[in-house]
Design an enzyme around this catalytic site. Structure first.
Site, PDB file in Angstrom:
ATOM      1  N   GLN A 163       0.838  -1.265   0.044  1.00 26.97           N
ATOM      2  CA  GLN A 163       0.107   0.170  -0.086  1.00 26.97           C
ATOM      3  C   GLN A 163       0.948   1.246  -0.024  1.00 26.97           C
ATOM      4  OE1 GLN A 163      -1.207   0.472   4.597  1.00 26.97           O
ATOM      5  NE2 GLN A 163      -2.002  -1.350   3.633  1.00 26.97           N
ATOM      6  N   ARG A 213      -4.396   0.502  -1.685  1.00 24.72           N
ATOM      7  CA  ARG A 213      -3.904  -0.864  -1.887  1.00 24.72           C
ATOM      8  C   ARG A 213      -3.511  -1.017  -3.421  1.00 24.72           C
ATOM      9  NH1 ARG A 213      -7.616  -1.941   2.176  1.00 24.72           N
ATOM     10  NH2 ARG A 213      -9.280  -2.098   0.689  1.00 24.72           N
ATOM     11  N   HIS A 270       0.245   5.747   0.956  1.00 21.25           N
ATOM     12  CA  HIS A 270      -0.661   6.940   1.258  1.00 21.25           C
ATOM     13  C   HIS A 270       0.027   8.267   0.725  1.00 21.25           C
ATOM     14  CE1 HIS A 270      -1.727   4.193   4.339  1.00 21.25           C
ATOM     15  NE2 HIS A 270      -0.498   4.009   4.816  1.00 21.25           N
TER      16      HIS A 270
END
Length: 269
Positions: free
Chosen positions: A59, A157, A61
């Protein structure tokens, strides 16, 4: 008002039914995360424990600047991890063995080879890693850690080992960097009985304190802060807070430190 923050145990299929002390999972439950509800006085920080029995998703961010540019406000997410328990051979995946361009990273996410291109760091208790926004990362099986992060739930993801969960390839590729993780800059070893500054900003500060904080560290905590006991009990406004808990202190002076104890202090910048 109680100093201890309410906690929430979150069941996950990749969680654990046996947790490291002082935690205990309810019978029949697989606990993946324990969240401490952010208090009104410090809404920008989230503290949680993560317990992984399987590899978590690959993943990434976004940063505050990226979410502001999208018109959704300041919702970036930078985080850091302090390993509290690790099975032999347990690893964290952070960044890549060699720099990847966007097309190569996208194709690796699509065909499942992205995990093989990532750099996997074998970990032990006391290992510490800061994860800047845009860094591709994954928590491996057998890792238990404390996570201190910006209070945002935006996670993209890229790959999830075939689990039936939504992926966010386009959003993730819009922010993911395909670089090599700078281990010397962002990671360190934390001695169990030592005072050490772990994060100095610009988004939040995090210190490990052994005994009573030194004056130069105390000067960085003029207002509300979070206290996370690691060994020994601390008092916050007369309330005892033991390892496994997290408390809000209006001021550093409201904390009674255990001279033989160890705790983490955190505040937003």
């Amino acid at each position: 008002m109680r100093a201890s923050l309410p906690l929430r145990q979150v069941e996950k299929p990749w969680g654990r039914d046996v947790l490291p002390a002082p935690f205990a999972a309810p019978e029949g439950a697989r606990i993946g995360e324990i969240w401490f509800e952010p208090p009104e006085a410090l809404p920008d920080l989230l503290v949680k424990y993560i317990f992984a029995s399987e590899n978590l998703s690959v993943q990434v961010h976004p940063s505050d600047a990226q979410t502001l540019a999208k018109g959704i406000g300041r919702q970036g997410k930078e985080e850091c991890w302090l390993i509290v328990d690790a099975e032999p051979g347990a690893c964290l995946g952070i960044g890549f063995d060699e720099a990847l361009d966007a097309d190569t990273m996208r194709n690796a996410a699509l065909d499942g080879s992205i995990g093989h291109r990532m750099t996997w760091h074998e970990v032990a208790p006391g290992d510490f890693f800061y994860i800047p926004a845009n860094t591709v990362h994954a928590i491996g099986a057998g890792v238990s850690l404390i996570e201190v992060q910006q209070n945002s739930d935006i996670t993209y993801r890229l790959y999830d080992y075939g689990r039936p969960r939504e992926l966010h390839l386009e959003e993730g590729m819009g922010v993911a960097e395909g670089g090599v993780y700078d281990l010397a800059r962002w990671a360190c070893k934390v001695a169990p009985g030592a005072s050490q500054t772990l994060v100095e900003g610009p988004l939040f500060r995090l210190d490990q304190i052994a005994g009573v904080p030194a004056a130069e560290v105390a000067a960085h905590y003029p207002d509300a802060l979070l206290v996370i006991p690691r060994a020994g009990e601390v008092g916050v406004n007369g309330e005892g807070v033991a390892p496994g808990g997290c408390a809000l202190a209006p001021r550093l002076q409201d904390i009674e430190f255990d001279p033989a104890g160890v705790c983490l202090l955190a505040r937003a910048s």
